[in-house]
Scaffold this motif. Sequence first.
Motif, PDB file in Angstrom:
ATOM      1  N   ASN A  53      44.011  43.930  40.560  1.00  0.00           N
ATOM      2  CA  ASN A  53      44.132  42.990  39.437  1.00  0.00           C
ATOM      3  C   ASN A  53      43.203  43.372  38.285  1.00  0.00           C
ATOM      4  O   ASN A  53      42.819  42.541  37.483  1.00  0.00           O
ATOM      5  CB  ASN A  53      43.918  41.537  39.874  1.00  0.00           C
ATOM      6  CG  ASN A  53      42.487  41.232  40.242  1.00  0.00           C
ATOM      7  OD1 ASN A  53      41.700  42.148  40.466  1.00  0.00           O
ATOM      8  ND2 ASN A  53      42.143  39.971  40.299  1.00  0.00           N
ATOM      9  N   ARG A  85      45.732  39.128  35.936  1.00  0.00           N
ATOM     10  CA  ARG A  85      44.847  38.320  36.780  1.00  0.00           C
ATOM     11  C   ARG A  85      45.370  36.896  36.958  1.00  0.00           C
ATOM     12  O   ARG A  85      44.975  36.203  37.879  1.00  0.00           O
ATOM     13  CB  ARG A  85      43.430  38.313  36.203  1.00  0.00           C
ATOM     14  CG  ARG A  85      42.797  39.682  36.304  1.00  0.00           C
ATOM     15  CD  ARG A  85      41.371  39.709  35.798  1.00  0.00           C
ATOM     16  NE  ARG A  85      41.084  41.045  35.287  1.00  0.00           N
ATOM     17  CZ  ARG A  85      40.837  41.328  34.015  1.00  0.00           C
ATOM     18  NH1 ARG A  85      40.780  40.354  33.121  1.00  0.00           N
ATOM     19  NH2 ARG A  85      40.642  42.564  33.635  1.00  0.00           N
ATOM     20  N   ARG A  86      46.243  36.474  36.054  1.00  0.00           N
ATOM     21  CA  ARG A  86      46.849  35.153  36.262  1.00  0.00           C
ATOM     22  C   ARG A  86      47.868  35.204  37.384  1.00  0.00           C
ATOM     23  O   ARG A  86      48.064  34.238  38.113  1.00  0.00           O
ATOM     24  CB  ARG A  86      47.515  34.669  34.977  1.00  0.00           C
ATOM     25  CG  ARG A  86      46.457  34.335  33.953  1.00  0.00           C
ATOM     26  CD  ARG A  86      46.996  33.826  32.650  1.00  0.00           C
ATOM     27  NE  ARG A  86      45.838  33.578  31.780  1.00  0.00           N
ATOM     28  CZ  ARG A  86      45.894  33.086  30.569  1.00  0.00           C
ATOM     29  NH1 ARG A  86      47.053  32.772  30.038  1.00  0.00           N
ATOM     30  NH2 ARG A  86      44.811  32.874  29.869  1.00  0.00           N
ATOM     31  N   ILE A 107      47.826  37.683  39.791  1.00  0.00           N
ATOM     32  CA  ILE A 107      47.178  38.225  40.981  1.00  0.00           C
ATOM     33  C   ILE A 107      45.760  37.680  41.031  1.00  0.00           C
ATOM     34  O   ILE A 107      44.852  38.175  40.375  1.00  0.00           O
ATOM     35  CB  ILE A 107      47.183  39.771  40.950  1.00  0.00           C
ATOM     36  CG1 ILE A 107      48.619  40.280  40.730  1.00  0.00           C
ATOM     37  CG2 ILE A 107      46.595  40.330  42.236  1.00  0.00           C
ATOM     38  CD1 ILE A 107      48.735  41.780  40.584  1.00  0.00           C
ATOM     39  N   ASN A 147      45.371  28.327  31.549  1.00  0.00           N
ATOM     40  CA  ASN A 147      46.674  28.981  31.651  1.00  0.00           C
ATOM     41  C   ASN A 147      47.791  28.115  31.093  1.00  0.00           C
ATOM     42  O   ASN A 147      48.966  28.344  31.363  1.00  0.00           O
ATOM     43  CB  ASN A 147      46.967  29.344  33.098  1.00  0.00           C
ATOM     44  CG  ASN A 147      46.176  30.553  33.535  1.00  0.00           C
ATOM     45  OD1 ASN A 147      46.446  31.660  33.119  1.00  0.00           O
ATOM     46  ND2 ASN A 147      45.156  30.332  34.346  1.00  0.00           N
ATOM     47  N   MET A 192      40.139  44.076  38.074  1.00  0.00           N
ATOM     48  CA  MET A 192      38.792  43.539  37.961  1.00  0.00           C
ATOM     49  C   MET A 192      37.781  44.655  37.709  1.00  0.00           C
ATOM     50  O   MET A 192      36.641  44.409  37.334  1.00  0.00           O
ATOM     51  CB  MET A 192      38.403  42.781  39.236  1.00  0.00           C
ATOM     52  CG  MET A 192      38.999  41.396  39.344  1.00  0.00           C
ATOM     53  SD  MET A 192      38.559  40.281  37.996  1.00  0.00           S
ATOM     54  CE  MET A 192      36.934  39.757  38.533  1.00  0.00           C
ATOM     55  N   VAL A 212      44.583  40.282  31.347  1.00  0.00           N
ATOM     56  CA  VAL A 212      44.408  38.841  31.543  1.00  0.00           C
ATOM     57  C   VAL A 212      45.638  38.251  32.246  1.00  0.00           C
ATOM     58  O   VAL A 212      45.524  37.453  33.179  1.00  0.00           O
ATOM     59  CB  VAL A 212      44.142  38.149  30.186  1.00  0.00           C
ATOM     60  CG1 VAL A 212      44.215  36.637  30.321  1.00  0.00           C
ATOM     61  CG2 VAL A 212      42.788  38.560  29.639  1.00  0.00           C
TER      62      VAL A 212
END
Lengths: 318, 263
Positions: B60, B93-94, B96, B121, B62, B90
């Motif tokens: 994701n 990551r939403r 995953i 979100n 990071m 971004v």
Amino acid sequence: MEHPPTALQISAAQVESIHSRLKKRPRHSENLIQAALFIAGAISILTTLGILYELGKEALLFFASPEVNLLDFLTGTKWQPSIGQFGVLPLVNATLMTSFIAMLIALPLGLAAAIYLSEYASPRSRKILKPILEILAGVPTVVYGYFALTFMTPLLRAVLGADNVQIYNTLSAGLVMGIMILPLVCSMSEDALSSVPHSLREASFGLGATRLETTLKVVVPAALSGIIAAFILGVSRAVGETMIVAVAAGSGPNFTFNPLQGAETMTGYIARISGGDLAYDTPDYNSIFAIGLLLFLITLGLNILSRRLVARYREVYE
Amino acid sequence: MVTMSMSPNQDYAIEARDLSFYYGSFRAVKNVHLKVVPRQITAIIGPSGCGKSTVLRAFNRMNDFVPTAHIDGSILFHGKNIYDPDVDPVQIRRLIGMVFQKPNPFPKSIYDNIVWGAKINGFRGNQDDLVEETLRKAALWDEVKDNLKKSALALSGGQQQRLCIARALAVQPEIILMDEPCSALDPIATLKIEDLMRELSKTITIIIVTHNMQQAARASDQTAFFTMDEDRAGLMVEFGATQQIFTNPKDKRTEDYITGRFG
């Protein structure tokens, strides 16, 4: 090679030697250090108490003189000791105005710079920028004073018109004071922001937050108590600042809310009178102790307020 | 060296293709091929320093926050390489989500912890319902329903970790990455998390990095075994159904590791 003896094989002599090693021995240097540290702490506390005593004693002399009355002192809008008018509000007002203008500069810019350094800057640029900012904090305040008088004031006069801006004015002094305080606010806020654990940022990023959302909604709230402390310390610094206002704000107690006019602050007045040629034990002279005491109480109040706010807004993290 | 137990045309939740990972010039992980089956639990095991967490965090992005980090190869999510320049990390990551090694709830109330991620979100629904629903999914509702306004930091470690899982669920991700989620927890809290993972895997894909081989054996469907090469780069040795990896490993190194013969 001989094996170490097991517990059962220890001889009486060995027991004796162990016991002697366990014996308590005096450590004089330890006691000496402790005493020295205590004295160092005691000196600073005693000095503060001494200052308070002296301020209180002299201020009492001022309030005891027949021309003066406490209520008029606190509420009067005219400060003309030569004709017996002791209303402290013009001085307080000038102090609050310069401090307010200074914080208007120092808080947003200092916080923004701190956020940049802590959240956005690469480690390399942080390494370069932070020391530069700290140099700014090391410039003597008298230099800032002349910077206000010889740079900021002409600038203001050029922009706003020479007729509107007096040579000595609180705006110029306040702006430059803001620049002076900026590194303090920035440095302390940056410390507060960077001590927010990295895991909180990761948590935020992991939920799909942008860097701005992470900064404003996670990091800043978590560091809020430290940021408030930085801000209040900045205000205390502004209220107590002397050189800049003595040089650039003007030297006549003038009760005005117009920042383009000159006005004398509490500290500016104290600096002028204590350097002047007034006779001791006149109410004029003693007034500076009363003002000093008031100044002391204001900063004390701010410090207490800051502790309260810090405790209240603390977002405790591990 | 990579063992595939699935047919190649299966639809994968996410897939690492020839993934190599670099910190500066140091290659931390090399040539990983990993196909993650949807709605299953995939465990990544292996000794310290073999790049398990690095690979997990690659899924994701990071690792974007490590200034010198970069990858070779690709990670395909619905057929799209998430490292393509036109992909917004971004958004990745939403979809995953992630649960970390140490529970890291925000220093806010339990309630605010749940709604925080959903709100950024763009969640517009009923927040109370969202909180109850996700806390129920995370098997935490009964324990905290009367104290939703209490600070999340007042919870025990195991509860905090389940709150972090609930917080991740509230964003409605397709995949949740778990980076040794139980390493800071006691055995009872660990078992609760494992039960929870099992329950969640009915609807969500889970990838978990764990040091604990029993945990991988108990709680996962697929297992990837990683180790380190002579040049200290991590690599994937074997990947397959958990049952097979633990009872009938094909590679000698996997066998040595799971039987405890690994130095």
